[in-house]
Design an enzyme around this catalytic site. Structure first.
Site, mmCIF file in Angstrom:
data_model
loop_
_atom_site.group_PDB
_atom_site.id
_atom_site.type_symbol
_atom_site.label_atom_id
_atom_site.label_comp_id
_atom_site.label_asym_id
_atom_site.label_seq_id
_atom_site.Cartn_x
_atom_site.Cartn_y
_atom_site.Cartn_z
ATOM 1 N N TYR A 1 18.748 28.220 8.625
ATOM 2 C CA TYR A 1 17.588 28.965 9.134
ATOM 3 C C TYR A 1 17.527 28.916 10.646
ATOM 4 O O TYR A 1 17.730 27.861 11.260
ATOM 5 C CB TYR A 1 16.295 28.347 8.606
ATOM 6 C CG TYR A 1 15.965 28.674 7.169
ATOM 7 C CD1 TYR A 1 15.733 29.987 6.765
ATOM 8 C CD2 TYR A 1 15.874 27.664 6.219
ATOM 9 C CE1 TYR A 1 15.420 30.274 5.438
ATOM 10 C CE2 TYR A 1 15.561 27.945 4.900
ATOM 11 C CZ TYR A 1 15.334 29.252 4.515
ATOM 12 O OH TYR A 1 15.019 29.529 3.213
ATOM 13 N N MET B 1 14.233 23.386 2.573
ATOM 14 C CA MET B 1 13.381 22.713 1.591
ATOM 15 C C MET B 1 14.193 21.852 0.627
ATOM 16 O O MET B 1 13.825 20.710 0.322
ATOM 17 C CB MET B 1 12.555 23.752 0.824
ATOM 18 C CG MET B 1 11.533 23.130 -0.104
ATOM 19 S SD MET B 1 10.570 24.351 -1.016
ATOM 20 C CE MET B 1 9.520 25.032 0.248
ATOM 21 N N ARG C 1 -9.980 0.407 15.915
ATOM 22 C CA ARG C 1 -9.931 1.283 14.752
ATOM 23 C C ARG C 1 -11.039 0.781 13.827
ATOM 24 O O ARG C 1 -12.180 1.154 13.999
ATOM 25 C CB ARG C 1 -8.519 1.239 14.126
ATOM 26 C CG ARG C 1 -8.277 2.317 13.108
ATOM 27 C CD ARG C 1 -6.859 2.264 12.568
ATOM 28 N NE ARG C 1 -6.499 0.937 12.034
ATOM 29 C CZ ARG C 1 -5.338 0.663 11.469
ATOM 30 N NH1 ARG C 1 -4.398 1.584 11.374
ATOM 31 N NH2 ARG C 1 -5.092 -0.542 10.989
ATOM 32 N N LYS D 1 0.851 -1.204 0.000
ATOM 33 C CA LYS D 1 0.000 0.000 0.000
ATOM 34 C C LYS D 1 0.882 1.248 0.000
ATOM 35 O O LYS D 1 2.088 1.165 0.260
ATOM 36 C CB LYS D 1 -0.905 -0.019 1.235
ATOM 37 C CG LYS D 1 -0.146 0.036 2.561
ATOM 38 C CD LYS D 1 -1.068 -0.240 3.746
ATOM 39 C CE LYS D 1 -0.296 -0.230 5.048
ATOM 40 N NZ LYS D 1 -1.124 -0.720 6.179
HETATM 41 C C1 LIG Z 1 -0.390 -1.793 6.781
HETATM 42 C C2 LIG Z 1 -0.973 -3.061 7.256
HETATM 43 C C3 LIG Z 1 -0.158 -4.181 7.437
HETATM 44 C C4 LIG Z 1 1.350 -4.134 7.328
HETATM 45 O O1 LIG Z 1 1.853 -3.598 8.534
HETATM 46 P P1 LIG Z 1 3.430 -3.549 8.815
HETATM 47 O O2 LIG Z 1 3.530 -3.087 10.220
HETATM 48 O O3 LIG Z 1 3.995 -2.560 7.843
HETATM 49 O O4 LIG Z 1 3.935 -4.904 8.587
HETATM 50 C C5 LIG Z 1 -0.767 -5.379 7.775
HETATM 51 N N1 LIG Z 1 -2.099 -5.456 7.947
HETATM 52 C C6 LIG Z 1 -2.914 -4.388 7.805
HETATM 53 C C7 LIG Z 1 -4.379 -4.541 8.031
HETATM 54 C C8 LIG Z 1 -2.376 -3.147 7.476
HETATM 55 O O5 LIG Z 1 -3.181 -2.094 7.351
#
Ligand SMILES: *Cc1c(COP(=O)(O)O)cnc(C)c1O
Length: 357
Positions: free
Chosen positions: A253, A301, A129, A33
């Site tokens: 800066y 930047m 969540r 993702k």
């Molecule tokens: C992002 C995600 C993972 C992967 O998590 P990592 O800590 O990067 O291994 C696994 N399961 C779900 C549901 C996620 O949203």
């Protein structure tokens, strides 16, 4: 050309995927993702396609990008669909779909589907969540099967604190999960990267490694298993200007750093617009001309300053590693009060160059 670039080692990516398989002994969905945590989802999927049991992304937009690039493997949508009309595309492209809420279950019941779906039914085992409440879980499973619209259900949940190896919360979540799925004959998926690396006894027919694929540890402490990971991304640039300053001169800066002695300062073509964290303070490690040194003053930047005083071999044009095989992204993240996940995802503007290691 501006010398800032991210080198992506696809051999290291495959090594880390194989480590997830070896440690878990089960099938592994490679979590790619958010553009593979900044590493490039299509290139990473192509590099893993021969061996990965499937991929996981956040949403259908990310999944369609993989199909458009010719990736034929299974792809799980970790948040399922956001609107019911995505279901037709999910079926058309054979995506697997998380169901984390009752409204999604109802939408599936109401939908007319050309083929049955593969659903990963998510339980809220304590992270609070997304995920179904334990009291609704069995009934939701029954309703999915009874709908006639589902070919297969995998039971899943997600850990809130698996990166804390001395914390009882993950075991409590497993207990909640086991009670909720009692009597359901189905495959199970619980483990993310910290659980693959640090919780070998937690059951899972499928693991879902993300950050570990990219070679970064999810733990704050040193961990011997995580030490077997190989960093995939090297963020590097070059020294584009060198200056010698007497003691007492401000750098950058806000004059956040003032020279403590006569110093040689190197200016590097890398800044927060590239995704280097602006919160990284003086002292954050860098590698220049093969030697460890440190960041000085505020990150701007497009540029940042580093200490060359004790690196006489470094000068104009010297290569600087901001993170990679020598300077761990997790150490930079910790110095900047964030996590490697975020510094990878923030990568921008920098060209990514892929190699086989
Ligand atoms: C992002 C995600 C993972 C992967 O998590 P990592 O800590 O990067 O291994 C696994 N399961 C779900 C549901 C996620 O949203």
């Amino acid at each position: 050309m501006r010398p800032a670039r991210a080198l992506i080692d696809l051999q290291a990516l495959r090594h880390n995927y194989q480590l997830a398989r070896e440690l878990s002994g089960v099938r592994a969905l490679a979590v790619i993702k958010a553009d593979a945590y900044g590493h490039g989802a299509v290139r990473c999927a192509q590099a893993l396609e021969g061996e990965a049991d499937g991929f996981a992304v956040a949403c259908i937009e990310e999944a369609l990008e993989l199909r458009a690039a010719g990736i034929r493997a299974s792809v799980l949508l970790l948040e399922g669909f956001f609107e019911a009309d995505e279901l037709a595309l999910i079926i058309e492209h054979d995506f697997w779909c998380v169901v984390h809420s009752l409204w999604q279950l109802e939408a599936i019941e109401k939908a007319t589907l050309a083929k049955p779906l593969t659903v990963w039914l998510k339980l809220d085992s304590g992270m609070h969540r997304v995920g179904l409440h334990p009291k609704d879980y069995q009934a939701a499973h029954q309703r999915l099967l009874a709908s006639g619209k589902v070919a297969k259900v995998v039971l899943m949940s997600h850990f809130a604190r698996a990166d804390e190896l001395d914390c009882v919360r993950s075991d409590e979540q497993v207990a909640v999960f086991q009670a909720a799925r009692e009597g359901l004959a189905a495959e199970v998926s619980l483990r993310n990267s910290p659980a693959v690396l640090g919780w070998p006894s937690i059951p899972s027919d499928w693991v879902r490694p993300g950050i570990m694929l990219y070679g970064a540890t999810p733990f704050e402490e040193n961990n011997p298993v995580a030490a077997r990971l190989q960093p995939v991304m090297t963020l590097e640039s070059k020294v584009i200007c060198v200056r010698e300053l007497p003691a007492g001169e401000p750098v950058g800066y806000g004059a956040k750093f003032v020279t403590t002695r006569p110093m040689r300062i190197g200016v590097v073509a890398m800044g927060y617009a590239d995704g280097y964290p602006r919160q990284a303070p003086t002292g954050t490690p860098v590698l220049v001309a093969g030697q460890r040194s440190q960041l000085l003053g505020r990150v701007s930047m497009d540029m940042l300053c580093i200490d060359l005083t004790d690196v006489p071999q470094a000068g104009l044009g010297s290569t600087v590693e901001l993170w990679g095989k020598n300077i761990l992204a997790s150490d930079v993240a910790m110095a900047a009060d964030t996590i490697p996940y975020q510094i990878f995802c923030n990568l921008r503007r920098v060209p990514r160059l892929y190699s086989e290691g």
